[in-house]
Each structure stands twice: as C-alpha cells, then as structure tokens.
Write a protein that holds these residues in place. Structure first.
Motif, PDB file in Angstrom:
ATOM      1  N   ASP A 131       0.826  -1.210   0.000  1.00 28.50           N
ATOM      2  CA  ASP A 131       0.000   0.000   0.000  1.00 28.50           C
ATOM      3  C   ASP A 131       0.862   1.263   0.000  1.00 28.50           C
ATOM      4  N   HIS A 158      -9.324  -2.658   3.908  1.00 26.27           N
ATOM      5  CA  HIS A 158      -8.842  -2.748   2.527  1.00 26.27           C
ATOM      6  C   HIS A 158      -9.936  -3.117   1.532  1.00 26.27           C
ATOM      7  N   ARG A 161     -10.098  -5.676  -1.901  1.00 28.27           N
ATOM      8  CA  ARG A 161      -8.768  -6.235  -2.181  1.00 28.27           C
ATOM      9  C   ARG A 161      -8.551  -7.530  -1.395  1.00 28.27           C
TER      10      ARG A 161
END
Length: 315
Positions: A131, A158, A161
């Motif tokens: 990230d 997240h 994902r």
C-alpha cells in the motif's frame, strides 16, 4: 545493536485476535530501541526451560520500540504455545533473538498474497508496504471458520482487495481463479499449512522462476537421500567428523568443538545456515528456495545432510 543479538523483552500487551490466536506486544526490557525489520521477518521467543519458538513479526515496522507477534494455540504442539496462552502475562520478561528474514518482500508492481490460518501474520506487513509504495495487490485468506481467522477486522479497511474464505462456509480456496495466468511483474507470496502450500505450488507450477515464494511454519516431511554415514570436513579447523544416521550435522560438529548458532532445529528458521565449499547437500529444510538449493553453496545443518560421502563446510 544488531538483529542477530539476543535481548530481553517485556510483554506490554496481550490481545485475543480470534479463537485460538493471541497477539503479544513486546518492548525492550531496558526501554530502548528494538532492531529494525522488514516484512516477512521473524523473531525467536526464548521461553522458560530454554525452549525457543519462531513467530513472524506482524506489527508496525516503523515503530522502533514495539514488536507484535501472534501465537496460535496448538494442542498437539510441544507445549510452547500453550505456555504463552496460559502463563505468559503482561509485565513478564522473556528472551528474544533476531529478527531474521527468510521470506523477504521484493519490489514489484503487483502482488498476489495467499494466507491460510496463522499464515496471515507475515502477510500483514507486506500488505502495508505494498500500500505504501502504491503497488497493486490482492489477498486470498482462508481458515477453518470465520471465528478462527485472526486480524479480519484489521483487514476490513482494505475492502474488496481482501477476500476472506472460511472453509466451513465456502469450502477450499479457489487458487486457480485467484492466481489466473502469469502476468509480467506479478509476485505471489503464500504462507499457511502444508496442504495449502502444496496446492499453491501445483497451481503456480507454470509461473516463471522466482515469482512464487512461500514460507512454512513446520518442517517438510522428507526423508534423507543417504541412509549411511558421511564425512564433514571443517575447512577452517582442518579436521573431519563423521555424521552417522540419526545424528545431525549440527550436533556432530558441536561434538568436534564447533558451535554453530541455531534455534529451531527443524529447518524452519534459517539460523544455522552454513556455507558449503564442496560436496552436494541433501536439503531437508523449509527455508531455501529451489534456486538456492540448486546452487548447493549453503545448507541448514540442523536438518540437511549429504548426498555423497563427503561435504566440506566453511567451519
């Protein structure tokens, strides 16, 4: 202060992360800085009685004063996890070795992460780093039940994902669907139980060399190539020792007065890696990748042996 030194740490926090998984926050007993580490690194916890267990670092690598590890209670284990769960309390001090990294995250524009059970721990800081650098990534995370899967709330930030797959709800992980076809620049990292890693290896068999990397928490179930004694020449000492069946190279060279730093004695931590100057090692560890094994220039002397009648080690 180097990562190879042993030190004393104090338990600063205990948190229940899921059914059977406890996380520990560790700080230096003297209040000082802890060694820097990189995603994929692990440390040794030295428990009473001299027992040593390896755990992946899964906290904030930018916090120089605090480590986090997670411990799965293993009823069929050797007692270390039960001691941590039942007896280790906030304020207690234990020994710590490392950190060491046999599972490093290499730069890539895209990552596919696969985790099973407690195998999520080394993946967490990898996701944070991916990230941070703006890489594309996705995680497929499986477990026996939703309640047994640690850090799911932490992963929820997240969004899509991350795919959480409890086996009792959805069955086994769809590895072919997740991996798809190999694409340039994609790296695959997997950690979890042996059946998952075997399935991952089979699914990714057609991927280019170096693009798929896995880490095991238990040793490979492999037998020795050679079932008779072999000689080990200690190049620095100029002496030779015999390693009989059923005895490790590590113990044999110790009998000759050469102490090699070791920890797990199961071929899973990498501490006892030793340079091979001549001969062909019979690799029985769970640390080296296929290319490192093929190079035959190092071995983990706690479990690995010799294919031929003689090895020459840089000891």
């Amino acid at each position: 202060m180097t990562g190879a030194e042993n030190r004393t740490v104090r338990v600063a926090g205990r948190h229940r992360e899921s059914d059977g998984v406890l996380s520990l926050e560790l700080v230096a007993a003297d209040g000082g800085r802890l060694p820097d580490w990189t995603p994929g690194a692990h440390v040794d916890l030295v428990l009473p009685g001299g027992h040593t267990r390896q755990y992946s670092l899964c906290g904030d690598r930018w916090d120089a004063h605090r480590y986090r590890v997670a411990v799965l209670r293993e009823p069929a284990g050797r007692g270390g996890s039960a001691w941590v769960h039942d007896r280790l309390a906030v304020g207690d001090e234990i020994g710590l070795g490392g950190p060491r990294n046999n599972f490093p995250l290499v730069p890539a524009p895209r990552y596919l992460f696969v985790a099973g059970g407690i195998g999520i721990t080394p993946i967490l800081p990898m996701i944070t780093t991916a990230d941070l650098v703006g890489a594309d990534w996705a995680l497929l995370y499986g477990g026996r039940t939703r309640a047994s899967m640690a850090f799911t709330r932490e992963l929820a930030v997240h969004g899509d994902r991350v795919r959480i797959v409890p086996q009792d709800e959805e069955g086994l992980l769809d590895l072919p669907g997740f991996l798809g076809r190999p694409t340039p620049g994609t790296r695959v990292y997997g950690c979890g139980p042996a059946p998952l890693l075997a399935a991952l290896a089979e699914t990714a068999a057609g991927w280019p060399s170096h693009t798929v990397r896995t880490e095991r928490f238990v040793p490979r179930a492999t037998g020795p190539v050679r079932d008779t004694s072999f000689a080990v020449h200690l190049a620095r000492r100029g002496t030779e020792v015999t390693v009989p069946p059923g005895r490790s190279v590590l113990d044999a060279v110790a009998d000759a007065g050469v102490d090699v730093l070791s920890s797990c004695r199961q071929g899973t931590c990498g501490t006892c890696e030793t340079t091979v100057l001549a001969g062909e090692p019979d690799h029985r560890d769970s640390v080296l990748d296929d290319d490192e094994r093929a190079a035959a220039d190092c071995m983990l002397v706690c479990v690995s042996r010799s294919v031929g009648p003689r090895l020459v080690l840089d000891l």
